[in-house]
Scaffold this motif. Structure first.
Motif, short mmCIF file in Angstrom:
data_model
loop_
_atom_site.label_atom_id
_atom_site.label_comp_id
_atom_site.label_asym_id
_atom_site.label_seq_id
_atom_site.Cartn_x
_atom_site.Cartn_y
_atom_site.Cartn_z
N PRO A 1 98.11 67.77 85.99
CA PRO A 1 97.19 66.90 85.78
C PRO A 1 96.87 65.76 86.62
CG PRO A 1 98.84 66.29 84.25
CD PRO A 1 99.50 67.52 85.24
N ILE A 2 95.59 65.41 87.25
CA ILE A 2 95.54 64.34 87.89
C ILE A 2 94.62 63.38 87.17
CG2 ILE A 2 94.39 63.57 90.08
CD1 ILE A 2 95.14 66.08 91.27
N HIS A 3 93.46 63.71 86.48
CA HIS A 3 92.54 63.04 85.89
C HIS A 3 92.13 63.79 84.31
CE1 HIS A 3 92.06 59.87 88.79
NE2 HIS A 3 91.89 60.90 89.58
N VAL A 4 92.35 63.14 83.31
CA VAL A 4 91.86 63.71 82.12
C VAL A 4 90.70 62.80 81.51
CG1 VAL A 4 92.41 64.39 79.76
CG2 VAL A 4 94.02 65.03 81.86
N GLY A 5 89.70 63.16 81.17
CA GLY A 5 88.47 62.48 80.57
C GLY A 5 87.71 63.07 79.41
N TYR A 6 86.37 62.75 79.55
CA TYR A 6 85.37 63.39 78.49
C TYR A 6 84.06 62.94 78.91
CZ TYR A 6 84.86 58.82 76.31
OH TYR A 6 84.68 57.33 76.14
N TYR A 7 83.02 63.63 78.37
CA TYR A 7 81.66 63.36 78.49
C TYR A 7 81.12 63.55 76.98
CZ TYR A 7 81.11 68.36 79.49
OH TYR A 7 81.19 69.82 79.25
N ASP A 8 79.93 63.16 76.94
CA ASP A 8 79.16 63.14 75.50
C ASP A 8 77.67 62.61 75.71
OD1 ASP A 8 78.81 63.65 72.84
OD2 ASP A 8 79.83 61.70 72.07
N GLN A 9 76.95 63.09 74.91
CA GLN A 9 75.66 62.89 74.52
C GLN A 9 75.05 63.24 73.27
OE1 GLN A 9 72.46 65.21 76.71
NE2 GLN A 9 74.12 65.51 78.40
N LYS A 10 73.99 62.55 72.88
CA LYS A 10 73.37 63.04 71.84
C LYS A 10 71.91 62.58 72.11
CE LYS A 10 72.70 61.94 66.80
NZ LYS A 10 73.11 61.26 65.57
N LEU A 11 71.04 63.85 71.89
CA LEU A 11 69.44 63.60 72.12
C LEU A 11 68.74 63.83 71.04
CD1 LEU A 11 69.49 65.67 75.49
CD2 LEU A 11 69.37 63.18 75.26
N ARG A 12 69.27 64.27 69.85
CA ARG A 12 68.53 64.87 68.81
C ARG A 12 69.02 64.17 67.71
NH1 ARG A 12 64.54 69.03 68.85
NH2 ARG A 12 65.08 69.01 66.66
N SER A 13 67.90 63.52 66.38
CA SER A 13 68.73 62.93 65.44
C SER A 13 69.01 64.10 64.31
CB SER A 13 67.66 62.10 64.60
OG SER A 13 66.57 63.11 64.51
N ASP A 14 68.77 65.20 64.73
CA ASP A 14 69.31 66.40 63.52
C ASP A 14 70.31 67.05 64.35
OD1 ASP A 14 67.92 67.66 65.62
OD2 ASP A 14 66.41 68.62 64.20
N GLU A 15 71.19 66.74 65.43
CA GLU A 15 72.44 67.33 65.91
C GLU A 15 73.18 66.41 66.42
OE1 GLU A 15 71.05 69.90 69.37
OE2 GLU A 15 69.56 70.96 68.10
N GLY A 16 74.46 66.61 66.18
CA GLY A 16 75.42 65.37 66.64
C GLY A 16 75.78 65.28 68.23
N GLY A 17 76.76 64.71 68.63
CA GLY A 17 77.00 64.76 70.05
C GLY A 17 77.80 65.95 70.57
N ILE A 18 77.71 65.98 71.72
CA ILE A 18 78.35 67.11 72.44
C ILE A 18 79.70 67.10 73.31
CG2 ILE A 18 76.27 68.41 72.60
CD1 ILE A 18 76.28 67.65 75.48
N HIS B 1 82.97 66.53 75.12
CA HIS B 1 83.79 67.64 75.70
C HIS B 1 84.98 66.74 76.60
CE1 HIS B 1 80.60 70.65 75.21
NE2 HIS B 1 81.48 71.46 75.65
N TYR B 2 85.96 67.23 76.53
CA TYR B 2 87.25 66.77 77.33
C TYR B 2 87.06 67.31 78.73
CZ TYR B 2 89.25 64.72 73.37
OH TYR B 2 89.41 63.80 72.18
N THR B 3 87.54 66.93 79.85
CA THR B 3 87.49 67.27 81.00
C THR B 3 89.01 67.23 81.41
OG1 THR B 3 87.09 65.07 81.95
CG2 THR B 3 85.17 66.44 81.34
N PHE B 4 89.33 68.17 82.49
CA PHE B 4 90.59 68.16 82.90
C PHE B 4 90.54 68.34 84.54
CE2 PHE B 4 94.26 70.39 84.76
CZ PHE B 4 95.52 69.83 83.92
N PHE B 5 90.99 67.55 85.61
CA PHE B 5 90.96 67.71 86.89
C PHE B 5 92.45 67.70 87.27
CE2 PHE B 5 91.03 66.80 91.46
CZ PHE B 5 89.92 67.47 91.62
N GLY B 6 92.83 68.78 87.80
CA GLY B 6 94.18 69.10 88.31
C GLY B 6 94.49 69.85 89.52
N LYS B 7 95.68 70.14 89.82
CA LYS B 7 95.72 70.76 90.98
C LYS B 7 97.18 71.70 90.83
CE LYS B 7 99.27 68.03 93.59
NZ LYS B 7 99.32 67.30 95.14
N LYS B 8 97.12 72.68 91.64
CA LYS B 8 98.08 73.64 91.59
C LYS B 8 99.50 73.34 91.73
CE LYS B 8 98.97 78.46 93.01
NZ LYS B 8 98.46 79.72 93.73
N LYS B 9 100.35 73.58 90.88
CA LYS B 9 101.92 73.02 90.96
C LYS B 9 102.39 73.68 92.08
CE LYS B 9 102.38 71.90 86.16
NZ LYS B 9 103.38 72.08 85.12
#
Length: 230
Positions: A201-218, A220-228
């Motif tokens: 692992p090098i960087h672990v993070g997330y992204y999210d957004q909510k565009l509609r009041s009748d749906e929640g957030g989306i 997601h976790y993110t993983f950036f890594g390299k071959k061992k």
């Protein structure tokens, strides 16, 4: 084929409209890939987009000079990708939903493998096989960028435990209806590191957004890594 794979393939064979690259892809390029590792496409680096859909991320990387390839289980979406990039249409292909331990796409040897909003449609056993094949396709100094759906994603509210790490998702909302979609949800950044412990692992993070009041957030976790190193 397992019923969960068949059901998920049926869902995505309808096509998934995503014609523009998402911010979590182009910002990863600018903030990590180019800034930290100097990989900017100027050397024609090879990229595989596993679960490429209509090829929006592939098109972004192609525009920046990368040698791009994409695979997906959706024949409809691969057709769109080929039409959008006819000069490299042979760089895209439909693959079976079930991973095979011998899979090597386009000869392997990739500098980067991207899999955005795709891997969580595999159960634990199939995920393990798929990650091993992706690792096999990486160059020794290659990188990976993966995303996983979080339990903070609005669809988790409609999920019921299934088997082998999967949940069965069913809901009916004004914009979208889903039936028998099998998804693997992730609980934390620590779990992301554990899921992808095959890679450094090098960087672990997330992204999210909510565009509609009748749906929640989306969320997601993110993983950036390299071959061992072997």
């Amino acid at each position: 084929m397992d019923s969960y794979l068949s059901s998920n393939q049926d869902y995505y064979n309808k096509g998934y409209e995503a014609g523009n690259v998402e911010s979590h892809v182009f910002r990863m390029y600018g903030r990590i890939l180019r800034y930290e590792f100097g990989m900017d496409g100027s050397k024609g680096e090879r990229i595989l987009d596993f679960g490429c859909g209509q090829g929006s991320a592939a098109f972004f990387f192609k525009r920046n000079g990368f040698d791009v390839y994409g695979v997906d289980i959706s024949e409809v979406d691969i057709g769109v990708a080929k039409n959008c990039m006819p000069d490299i249409k042979d760089h895209f292909m439909v693959i079976p939903p079930r991973p095979d331990s011998s899979d090597i796409f386009f000869g392997g040897g990739f500098d980067l493998i991207v899999s955005v909003q795709t891997l969580y449609y595999l159960d634990n056993e199939d995920m393990k096989i798929r990650l091993q094949t992706l690792n096999n396709m990486l160059k020794d100094d290659g990188f990976v960028y993966f995303t996983m759906m979080s339990k903070k994603h609005y669809t988790y509210e409609y999920a019921k435990p299934h088997t082998n790490g999967l949940s069965k998702v069913d809901f009916n909302l004004p914009r979208i209806s889903v039936k028998d979609l099998y998804t693997q949800f992730t609980d934390s950044e620590e779990e992301m590191i554990e899921k992808f412990n095959m890679f450094e692992p090098i960087h672990v993070g997330y992204y999210d957004q909510k565009l509609r009041s009748d749906e929640g957030g989306i969320f997601h976790y993110t993983f950036f890594g390299k071959k061992k190193k072997q």
